[in-house]
Write an enzyme that holds these catalytic residues in place. Structure first.
Site, PDB file in Angstrom:
ATOM      1  N   ASP A 237      29.014  51.888   4.534  1.00 31.37           N
ATOM      2  CA  ASP A 237      28.248  53.025   5.059  1.00 31.37           C
ATOM      3  C   ASP A 237      29.110  54.281   5.003  1.00 31.37           C
ATOM      4  OD1 ASP A 237      26.608  54.757   6.504  1.00 31.37           O
ATOM      5  OD2 ASP A 237      27.302  53.977   8.445  1.00 31.37           O
TER       6      ASP A 237
ATOM      7  N   ASP B 113      25.132  52.283   2.028  1.00 26.35           N
ATOM      8  CA  ASP B 113      24.389  53.183   1.145  1.00 26.35           C
ATOM      9  C   ASP B 113      24.978  53.194  -0.270  1.00 26.35           C
ATOM     10  OD1 ASP B 113      26.694  54.930   1.661  1.00 26.35           O
ATOM     11  OD2 ASP B 113      25.684  55.361   3.570  1.00 26.35           O
TER      12      ASP B 113
ATOM     13  N   ASP C 288      16.868  44.339  -8.246  1.00 26.23           N
ATOM     14  CA  ASP C 288      16.068  43.218  -7.762  1.00 26.23           C
ATOM     15  C   ASP C 288      14.611  43.531  -8.082  1.00 26.23           C
ATOM     16  OD1 ASP C 288      15.243  40.929  -6.172  1.00 26.23           O
ATOM     17  OD2 ASP C 288      17.120  41.182  -5.067  1.00 26.23           O
TER      18      ASP C 288
ATOM     19  N   ASP D  62      12.898  38.145  -8.161  1.00 31.48           N
ATOM     20  CA  ASP D  62      12.562  37.502  -6.885  1.00 31.48           C
ATOM     21  C   ASP D  62      11.396  36.506  -7.031  1.00 31.48           C
ATOM     22  OD1 ASP D  62      13.109  37.742  -3.910  1.00 31.48           O
ATOM     23  OD2 ASP D  62      10.964  38.220  -3.900  1.00 31.48           O
TER      24      ASP D  62
ATOM     25  N   GLU E 263      14.826  33.970  -9.735  1.00 32.85           N
ATOM     26  CA  GLU E 263      14.988  33.190  -8.506  1.00 32.85           C
ATOM     27  C   GLU E 263      13.893  32.143  -8.494  1.00 32.85           C
ATOM     28  OE1 GLU E 263      14.991  33.265  -3.649  1.00 32.85           O
ATOM     29  OE2 GLU E 263      13.555  34.417  -4.788  1.00 32.85           O
TER      30      GLU E 263
ATOM     31  N   HIS F  82      22.137  36.227  -0.005  1.00 30.29           N
ATOM     32  CA  HIS F  82      21.644  36.842   1.232  1.00 30.29           C
ATOM     33  C   HIS F  82      20.622  35.963   1.960  1.00 30.29           C
ATOM     34  CE1 HIS F  82      18.597  37.467  -1.710  1.00 30.29           C
ATOM     35  NE2 HIS F  82      17.756  37.852  -0.769  1.00 30.29           N
ATOM     36  N   ASP F  83      20.252  34.834   1.375  1.00 28.53           N
ATOM     37  CA  ASP F  83      19.309  33.923   2.034  1.00 28.53           C
ATOM     38  C   ASP F  83      20.011  32.691   2.599  1.00 28.53           C
ATOM     39  OD1 ASP F  83      17.093  35.505   1.401  1.00 28.53           O
ATOM     40  OD2 ASP F  83      16.801  34.515  -0.538  1.00 28.53           O
TER      41      ASP F  83
HETATM   42  C1  GLC Z   1      13.319  35.827  -1.986  1.00 33.94           C
HETATM   43  C2  GLC Z   1      14.381  36.689  -1.374  1.00 33.94           C
HETATM   44  C3  GLC Z   1      14.227  36.644   0.113  1.00 33.94           C
HETATM   45  C4  GLC Z   1      12.864  37.183   0.449  1.00 33.94           C
HETATM   46  C5  GLC Z   1      11.753  36.453  -0.316  1.00 33.94           C
HETATM   47  C6  GLC Z   1      10.475  37.222  -0.280  1.00 33.94           C
HETATM   48  O1  GLC Z   1      13.464  34.491  -1.650  1.00 33.94           O
HETATM   49  O2  GLC Z   1      15.642  36.287  -1.797  1.00 33.94           O
HETATM   50  O3  GLC Z   1      15.232  37.362   0.771  1.00 33.94           O
HETATM   51  O4  GLC Z   1      12.631  37.057   1.821  1.00 33.94           O
HETATM   52  O5  GLC Z   1      12.064  36.293  -1.660  1.00 33.94           O
HETATM   53  O6  GLC Z   1      10.571  38.385  -1.065  1.00 33.94           O
HETATM   54 CA    CA Z   2      24.543  55.038   5.539  1.00 35.80          CA
END
Ligand code: GLC
Ligand code: CA
Length: 531
Positions: free
Chosen positions: A20, A28, A97, A198, A239, A312-313
């Protein structure tokens, strides 16, 4: 067309938690720009940015309100162009993404679509009449409740596989496909190198909202490839949950003209009863290696596996599969070197290069993730667990475990922000980038050496993979080109074990997480040996 993806070392950034620069507690784009020297020194050559588009943030940006802009909390389009430019100067490409299974309900398309049944955008989404006054099917959405949400104004249900603020796009509509292809071209023309796609195998659905994995999915992806991705030589990583290697090949084989590669997450389901993220069980470590080997073998002829252990999941890999209490350095480096010795596209999640363990969450209000709140609710409803047992399960499985800010430096706010971070930050001694940079025996410096070798050593680029041994925590595989081979020897256990006889005794040690070489393998020892 240049094919660089074989050498791709992708670093996933979760922008909200990276760095940040204006003190609002949210990472950011400027923060990412500032960290480019760090990323170059780490040795990565591509960044995948989790969504940084305008979004109401119901699912932390995976609910996009405008596909062609940058969310104001992250900066501006000009900042993004500057990031592209400055990254390029350092040999780093940018992947975005691509979240096109659904939009936000605040996207212009959906705001229009819900106005009336004959709105021109109506068919951008999936609408059904009530059946006997109820939802058309009883499937459950990923974040709780039905996949069908009733819309009062127009008297129909719309489909959402995730939250009700994430309505699914109707891919059967050629206009939707046209819009998405145009949007992809917009970013590729700007200089973006590709996309992480995604939940990309969810695009095609049947009448009841079930996900179809078949001809329609392939033709949608092929169209995007023909009209946008292919001509730009874009790298795409899908994904995809629950695929077999054969299904992955059908999406990625060279002649298919669909995606470059797909993630496989089978090993990330281990340590959870039936893959349920709130239900811990011991990890079967032999199986972990067997699964990775199965995917190496399954994709060897016509595709590239994607090498991943956290994102991140997921909670942090060190906490799930390693030993953060007793062997944080050894187990974090072993997990890394065992995986990244393999053939495929390497994907590293921010903080993994510091060997970060899960942060500690003590109360429900320390969490931010929609899925975690839903998990709390569902566990509570079973009536089976005490409050503390529920909190322990959240601590075990929450996506927020991987979403706390990067500890760049020592001090309360870890150099991440001068303000109040949007989610708690945990700064533990020895785990900051500042300290690890100066320490030769740090996970960071190990990753730097490892990634440099991945680039310089031909066997590690496209060498053939072969699993020689996987027993009682000890595994050995080779990567071979001609008569040269690199042996990757891992001891995925504490205690000691005999050095396997197949490892060449006088080979050159390219990489190791112990300073000397012993006759036996020590806790979480890993070696790359060249013969
Ligand atoms: C994918 C992403 C996840 C998100 C989901 C819905 O699994 O990695 O973070 O919640 O899709 O977009
Ligand atoms: Ca910021």
């Amino acid at each position: 067309m240049e094919r660089w993806h074989q050498q791709a070392i992708v670093y996933q950034i979760y922008p909200k938690s990276y760095c940040d620069t204006n003190g609002d507690g949210i990472g950011d784009l400027r923060g990412i720009i500032n960290k480019l020297p760090y990323l170059q020194e780490l040795g990565v050559n591509a960044l995948w940015l989790s969504p940084c588009y305008p979004s109401p943030g119901d699912d932390n940006g995976y609910d996009i309100a405008d596909y062609r802009d940058i969310g104001p909390e992250y900066g501006t389009l000009d900042d993004f162009k500057e990031l592209l430019e400055k990254a390029k100067e350092r040999g780093i490409r940018i992947l975005l993404d691509l979240v096109v299974n659904h939009t936000s309900d605040e996207h212009k398309w959906f705001r229009e679509a819900r106005k009336s049944r004959d709105n021109p955008y109506r068919d951008y989404y999936i609408w059904r009449d009530p059946v006997d006054g109820h939802a058309p099917s009883d499937l459950k959405a990923a974040f709780g409740g039905s996949i069908w949400e009733f819309d009062e104004t127009t008297g129909q249900y719309y489909l959402h596989l995730f939250s009700k603020k994430q309505p699914d796009l109707n891919w059967e509509n050629p206009k939707v496909r046209r819009e998405i292809a145009d949007m992809i071209n917009y970013w590729l023309d700007m200089g973006v190198a590709g996309f992480r796609c995604d939940v990309i195998n969810n695009l095609a659905k049947d009448e009841d909202g079930n996900i179809l994995f078949g001809d329609r999915l392939h033709s949608y992806l092929h169209q995007l490839h023909e009209e946008a991705l292919g001509p730009h030589g874009a790298l795409t990583i899908g994904e995809t949950w629950g695929l077999t290697p054969a299904q992955a090949l059908a999406l990625t084989g060279e002649a298919r003209g669909e995606l470059t590669s797909t993630f496989q997450f089978e090993h990330l389901l281990l340590g959870r009863i039936d893959g349920d993220k709130w239900m811990p069980e011991p990890v079967d470590r032999t199986r972990y290696v067997d699964i990775l080997a199965k995917w190496e073998d399954g994709l060897k002829d016509d595709s590239y596996p994607v090498l991943v252990m956290e994102n991140h999941d997921q909670p942090r890999a060190l906490s799930r599969f390693g030993d953060p209490e007793n062997y944080p350095y050894e187990s974090a480096t072993m997990l890394g070197a065992m995986l990244y010795g393999m053939r495929g596209i390497a994907v590293i999640y921010q903080g993994q290069e510091l060997g970060l363990p899960n942060p500690t969450f003590r109360t429900l209000d320390e969490y931010r993730d929609i899925e975690t709140f839903n998990g709390y609710k569902e566990l509570k409803e079973t009536g089976l667990y005490t409050e503390q047992e529920i909190l322990d399960r959240l601590q075990f499985g929450s996506r927020d475990c991987g979403r706390t800010p990067i500890p760049w430096a020592t001090g309360e706010k870890g150099g991440f922000t001068t303000g109040t971070p949007w989610i708690k930050i945990q700064v533990d001694p020895g785990f900051t980038a500042e300290e690890q940079d100066k320490d030769e025996r740090s996970v960071l410096n190990f990753y730097r050496r490892m990634l440099a070798l991945r680039k310089s050593e031909p066997c590690l680029q496209d060498g053939e993979f072969k699993l020689l041994l996987n027993e009682g925590g000890t595994s050995v595989y080779t990567r071979t080109v001609g008569d040269e081979a690199v042996y990757v020897v891992s001891h995925f256990a504490d205690g000691e074990a005999a050095m396997p006889a197949c490892v060449p005794a006088n080979g050159e040690v390219l990489l190791a997480n112990y300073a000397d070489r012993a006759d036996s393998l020590r806790p979480y020892e890993v070696l790359w040996v060249k013969a």
